[in-house]
Enzyme design. Structure first.
Site, mmCIF file in Angstrom:
data_model
loop_
_atom_site.group_PDB
_atom_site.id
_atom_site.type_symbol
_atom_site.label_atom_id
_atom_site.label_comp_id
_atom_site.label_asym_id
_atom_site.label_seq_id
_atom_site.Cartn_x
_atom_site.Cartn_y
_atom_site.Cartn_z
ATOM 1 N N GLU A 109 4.256 -14.179 -3.422
ATOM 2 C CA GLU A 109 3.920 -15.381 -2.639
ATOM 3 C C GLU A 109 2.570 -15.959 -3.071
ATOM 4 O OE1 GLU A 109 4.812 -13.192 1.067
ATOM 5 O OE2 GLU A 109 5.865 -15.005 1.677
ATOM 6 N N GLU A 129 10.810 -7.861 1.257
ATOM 7 C CA GLU A 129 10.458 -7.653 2.664
ATOM 8 C C GLU A 129 11.650 -7.218 3.514
ATOM 9 O OE1 GLU A 129 9.427 -10.132 0.762
ATOM 10 O OE2 GLU A 129 7.310 -10.573 1.140
HETATM 11 N N1 3HC Z 1 1.183 -1.352 0.582
HETATM 12 C C1 3HC Z 1 0.547 -0.161 0.650
HETATM 13 N N2 3HC Z 1 0.830 0.870 -0.155
HETATM 14 C C2 3HC Z 1 1.788 0.693 -1.083
HETATM 15 C C3 3HC Z 1 2.487 -0.511 -1.214
HETATM 16 C C4 3HC Z 1 2.153 -1.568 -0.335
HETATM 17 N N3 3HC Z 1 2.759 -2.762 -0.400
HETATM 18 N N4 3HC Z 1 3.377 -0.387 -2.215
HETATM 19 C C5 3HC Z 1 3.239 0.856 -2.698
HETATM 20 N N5 3HC Z 1 2.280 1.513 -2.013
HETATM 21 C C6 3HC Z 1 1.787 2.873 -2.254
HETATM 22 C C7 3HC Z 1 2.888 3.921 -2.065
HETATM 23 O O1 3HC Z 1 2.975 4.311 -0.703
HETATM 24 C C8 3HC Z 1 2.402 5.028 -2.956
HETATM 25 O O2 3HC Z 1 1.388 5.715 -2.259
HETATM 26 P P1 3HC Z 1 1.196 7.305 -2.461
HETATM 27 O O3 3HC Z 1 0.940 7.483 -3.925
HETATM 28 O O4 3HC Z 1 0.059 7.608 -1.579
HETATM 29 O O5 3HC Z 1 2.481 7.919 -2.008
HETATM 30 C C9 3HC Z 1 1.735 4.286 -4.113
HETATM 31 O O6 3HC Z 1 1.456 2.968 -3.627
HETATM 32 C C10 3HC Z 1 2.601 4.162 -5.354
HETATM 33 O O7 3HC Z 1 3.873 3.661 -4.946
HETATM 34 P P2 3HC Z 1 5.229 4.269 -5.528
HETATM 35 O O8 3HC Z 1 5.165 5.755 -5.529
HETATM 36 O O9 3HC Z 1 6.327 3.611 -4.802
HETATM 37 O O10 3HC Z 1 5.143 3.776 -7.040
HETATM 38 P P3 3HC Z 1 6.303 3.231 -7.976
HETATM 39 O O11 3HC Z 1 5.655 2.924 -9.273
HETATM 40 O O12 3HC Z 1 7.479 4.124 -7.930
HETATM 41 O O13 3HC Z 1 6.786 1.838 -7.316
HETATM 42 C C11 3HC Z 1 6.519 -0.329 -6.321
HETATM 43 C C12 3HC Z 1 5.905 0.773 -7.226
HETATM 44 C C13 3HC Z 1 7.770 -0.913 -6.988
HETATM 45 C C14 3HC Z 1 5.498 -1.399 -6.164
HETATM 46 C C15 3HC Z 1 6.924 0.297 -4.967
HETATM 47 O O14 3HC Z 1 5.819 1.023 -4.463
HETATM 48 C C16 3HC Z 1 7.323 -0.701 -3.929
HETATM 49 O O15 3HC Z 1 8.454 -1.134 -3.901
HETATM 50 N N6 3HC Z 1 6.394 -1.042 -3.020
HETATM 51 C C17 3HC Z 1 6.667 -1.868 -1.862
HETATM 52 C C18 3HC Z 1 6.796 -3.315 -2.231
HETATM 53 C C19 3HC Z 1 7.020 -4.138 -1.002
HETATM 54 O O16 3HC Z 1 7.823 -3.820 -0.149
HETATM 55 N N7 3HC Z 1 6.290 -5.239 -0.904
HETATM 56 C C20 3HC Z 1 6.415 -6.111 0.207
HETATM 57 C C21 3HC Z 1 5.425 -5.727 1.246
HETATM 58 S S1 3HC Z 1 5.586 -6.675 2.724
HETATM 59 C C22 3HC Z 1 4.831 -8.130 2.364
HETATM 60 O O17 3HC Z 1 4.374 -8.347 1.293
HETATM 61 C C23 3HC Z 1 4.770 -9.104 3.504
HETATM 62 C C24 3HC Z 1 4.361 -10.454 3.038
HETATM 63 O O18 3HC Z 1 5.495 -11.244 2.844
HETATM 64 C C25 3HC Z 1 3.505 -11.104 4.069
#
Ligand code: 3HC
Ligand code: NAI
Length: 707
Positions: A109, A129
């Site tokens: 975004e 999301e």
């Molecule tokens: N916020 C906080 N922590 C996050 C995070 C986030 N958005 N995304 C990942 N992390 C953390 C994980 O919890 C993990 O922490 P840890 O090592 O302490 O366990 C660390 O980052 C690494 O994450 P992964 O182990 O998942 O690493 P990968 O390389 O396997 O994957 C990724 C990376 C594809 C980015 C995956 O972490 C992911 O899908 N993350 C979530 C993405 C997501 O859902 N984003 C949307 C958030 S909601 C939002 O943005 C609302 C907005 O519209 C207002």
């Protein structure tokens, strides 16, 4: 000179181009200091006469992967993300987002609020999301459709699946793919070309190519709603996504933003979102196991599998897809040919669906070899046994593995129910023996129960977790008991269903109530799919050791005795034929149930859908508590992850233990106590549940205490 705006965002200016660099490892989540840094940095660059264009770029492995999920549920801190996005869009100079890694959620975004987007070819962008029970809440529902139209925007938002850079370019949400790995240089070059063309700021909120054909746009929204009625019943955020996207075509931008904000806040406060966010973190916490504190994984470069049936072939496919060489051993040439064919069938289907090419398949099968002689496994570092579920057969296989494998190799069994301590003790190296319980189909299902016998070495446990990661599985550590975590719970909640069936509910009522809760299928549909003969065999095996106090329902056996094993025989609890390929209720099944009730002098009574749900869930939760109490699962979250990834528990309910917390442990306990009056053995509350209620604590408190 580089200036720190906050300690997560810095600003430097090079030849008239301001670079705002985000540095918030591991995924550059958009925490408060990142938001503040971006807002102030853009403002400052906008005001600085020396700056002609602004580039937003990130250090480390990715452009921001979203809002900081750990901030959700806490008091929100300014500046809010939608305002930061607006500040970026309002910059009078061209702002370019330079993307790499996974630009997801709020990260994407931010990029959509910039005026132009360039990306490395390996970049993936997405709006995941929905997987957290949310919707894009920083303008994504308003900006993306304005560029790409309803179809591509809803694809991204409703599946939550990211797309690769070339597809993003095709639908217009990025403008250029960099032809070098040096993204900073590429974005500077892009900025200069834009300036040379006289391109200025290009606010996405004022673009309209995606909403120009309003009629088609609204029709698309309508079609998606109809799909959701079938696929996402009971869920909140997918429907709200469609509503918000529709508003992009029907209302001015500012109004659409208001609608999006209200919907986002409503979702954020919902149990559905809490459940899904719990699932997200739980799946990352299951790998935190005691053994990992000291032990390091053994090297795994060559894998083996014994048995090429349903499970062995699926496991071999999962292994091959991880890039490692795999040796399969079967008992004779004919079985080996069948095992190999089972493996190839998976790849052939992928080819027919356009997911891989013939050349991909040849490359993968080049790493596969088969044999009927165990000596072929000699060079393997880890072998998974997946032969018939029979202790003597398993022991014979382990004797062979013991003979041929090098010292230090890992010997794993995929047994569903057998005692792995006994299997381990039959070898000369119990420290190397572990359970790797895959789920069918093993190349698809994410769950891997890692079953830890008493004498296994810590580094073997850690090796199993490393393998799970390599195979893309979600690992859960389980102790040895009948059925481990998942199948032990399944046996109990299925029994709860059978009791209700005998007492008055029809299998069709039960299936409908469980589907309404959010499972894709009810328990009797699942039996028909898996084959009634499988659970019949398990019941026969357990008959000798079944406790005399345990109530036994004969109805499933009655069906099996007639050869009604479900889908594969055309008949089970349902009838499967051309008229009803997905099954239709069978009046004869109801007659059999009635006859059984009469034989046992049971006067049938009515069960409401709520009571069916409550009993089914309470049986599951109570057994989950016993499993945690006995140390079979490390924490309640491990039970949740097991049910979510192996048993289709609805993700938006968070898992049975999270659901129990949200329902109230006192409510569950008082139900169990009331039902114990009719069957004290089955409904006996778990001591852990009683302790937690007495202490006013939750299951999640145990999760927190363990991490
Ligand atoms: N916020 C906080 N922590 C996050 C995070 C986030 N958005 N995304 C990942 N992390 C953390 C994980 O919890 C993990 O922490 P840890 O090592 O302490 O366990 C660390 O980052 C690494 O994450 P992964 O182990 O998942 O690493 P990968 O390389 O396997 O994957 C990724 C990376 C594809 C980015 C995956 O972490 C992911 O899908 N993350 C979530 C993405 C997501 O859902 N984003 C949307 C958030 S909601 C939002 O943005 C609302 C907005 O519209 C207002
Ligand atoms: P299956 O019957 O499809 O396959 C077993 C294979 O093992 C057959 O191809 C057979 O030829 C081969 N085999 C038998 N004895 C052998 C020997 N001595 N040496 C080499 N190969 C031999 O069985 P399935 O369903 O694949 O189950 C295998 C194991 O996986 C069992 O322990 C089962 O409990 C477990 N399991 C099964 C699941 C399922 O859904 N089918 C799920 C999880 C575990």
């Amino acid at each position: 000179m580089t200036e720190r705006i906050t300690n997560k965002v810095s600003l430097d200016i090079e030849d008239g181009i301001a670079f705002l660099t985000i540095d918030n490892p591991p995924v550059n989540a958009l925490g408060q200091l990142v938001r503040q840094g971006l807002a102030e940095g853009v403002q400052r660059a906008g005001d600085d006469p020396a700056v002609q264009a602004v580039v937003i770029i990130a250090r480390g492995r990715t452009f921001p992967a979203g809002a900081d999920i750990t901030e959700f549920g806490k008091p929100p801190l300014e500046p809010f993300l939608p305002d930061v996005c607006q500040t970026i869009e309002d910059c009078p100079k061209p702002v370019i987002a330079a993307l790499h890694g996974t630009a997801l959620g709020g990260g994407f975004e931010i990029a959509l609020s910039a005026h132009y987007r360039i990306a490395l070819p390996s970049t993936r962008v997405g709006l995941p999301e929905v997987n957290l029970g949310l919707l894009p809440g920083a303008g994504g529902t308003q900006r993306m459709p304005r560029i790409a139209g309803a179809g591509p925007a809803l694809d991204l938002m409703l599946t939550g699946k990211p797309i690769k850079a070339p597809r993003a370019l095709e639908i217009g949400v990025i403008d250029e793919i960099a032809d070098t790995d040096d993204l900073r240089a590429a974005s500077a070059d892009y900025a200069r070309r834009l300036l040379a063309q006289g391109a200025g700021a290009r606010p996405t909120s004022q673009r309209a190519e995606g909403i120009a054909d309003k009629h088609a746009f609204l029709a698309e929204c309508q079609a998606r709603r109809a799909q959701l009625e079938r696929r996402a019943r009971g869920q909140k955020s997918p429907f709200m996504i469609v509503d918000c996207v529709q508003a992009a075509a029907e209302t001015p931008f500012a109004e659409g933003m208001k609608k999006e904000r209200a919907a986002f806040m409503e979702c954020l406060g919902s149990d559905q979102s809490k459940g899904m966010i719990h699932a997200f973190f739980a799946e990352r916490q299951t790998a935190r196991i005691p053994e990992a504190k000291t032990a390091r994984p053994r090297a795994i470069d060559r894998l083996g599998v014994v048995g090429g049936g349903t499970m062995g072939a699926g496991i071999a496919v999962a292994m091959l897809q991880s890039g490692l060489p795999v040796v399969m051993v079967e008992r004779d040439d004919e079985s080996l040919a069948r095992g190999r064919a089972n493996v190839e069938r998976v790849f052939d289907r992928n080819i027919s669906k356009g997911r891989m090419t013939d050349a991909d398949k040849s490359a993968i099968m080049g790493r596969f070899s088969g044999a009927t002689d165990y000596d072929a496994l000699e060079g393997c570092d880890l072998v998974v046994e997946a032969v018939f579920e029979d202790m003597d057969v398993k022991k014979a296989v382990f004797a062979e593995l013991d003979r041929v494998l090098r010292p230090g190799a890992v010997l794993a069994t995929n047994t569903s129910y057998l005692d792995i301590d006994e299997i381990a003790a039959s070898t000369a190296r119990p420290q190397d023996v572990i359970g790797l319980h895959f789920f069918s189909p093993a190349n698809i299902m994410k769950l891997l129960e890692i079953v830890v016998p008493a004498r296994v070495a810590d580094d073997v446990v850690v090796t199993a977790f490393a393998l799970a990661k390599r195979l893309g599985k979600v690992p859960v550590r389980a102790g040895v008991c009948d059925g481990f975590i998942g199948n032990r719970m399944l046996a109990v909640y299925r029994r709860a269903a059978d009791y209700m069936m005998e007492d008055g509910a029809s299998p069709y009522d039960i299936d409908a109530a469980i589907r309404d809760f959010g499972f894709p299928m009810g328990p009797y549909q699942v039996v028909d799919l898996a084959g009634g003969d499988i659970s019949w065999a398990a019941r026969k095996r357990r008959a000798a050791t079944r406790p005399p106090e345990e109530r036994y329902v004969d109805i499933p056996d009655q069906l099996c005795k007639r050869g009604w094993f479900g889908q594969k025989t055309g008949r089970g609890y349902y009838i499967y034929d051309d008229k009803s390929p997905r099954g239709r209720p069978d009046p004869e099944v109801l007659d059999i149930i009635d006859a059984e009730r009469a034989r046992k002098n049971i006067t049938p009574r009515a069960f409401s859908p709520d009571e069916i749900r409550d009993r089914y869930l309470a049986a599951m939760i109570n057994e989950g508590c016993k499993i945690v109490d006995e140390g079979i699962a490390l924490r309640p979250l491990d039970v949740d992850v097991t049910l979510l990834n192996g048993y289709a528990f609805p993700r938006w309910r968070g898992g049975p233990m999270k659901y129990a917390d949200m329902t109230g442990l006192d409510v569950i306990l008082s139900n169990l106590r009331a039902w114990a009056a009719e069957d004290a053995y089955f409904w006996r509350p778990s001591p852990l549940l009683e302790r937690l209620v007495a202490e006013g604590r939750s299951l999640d408190d145990l999760n927190k205490a363990a991490t």
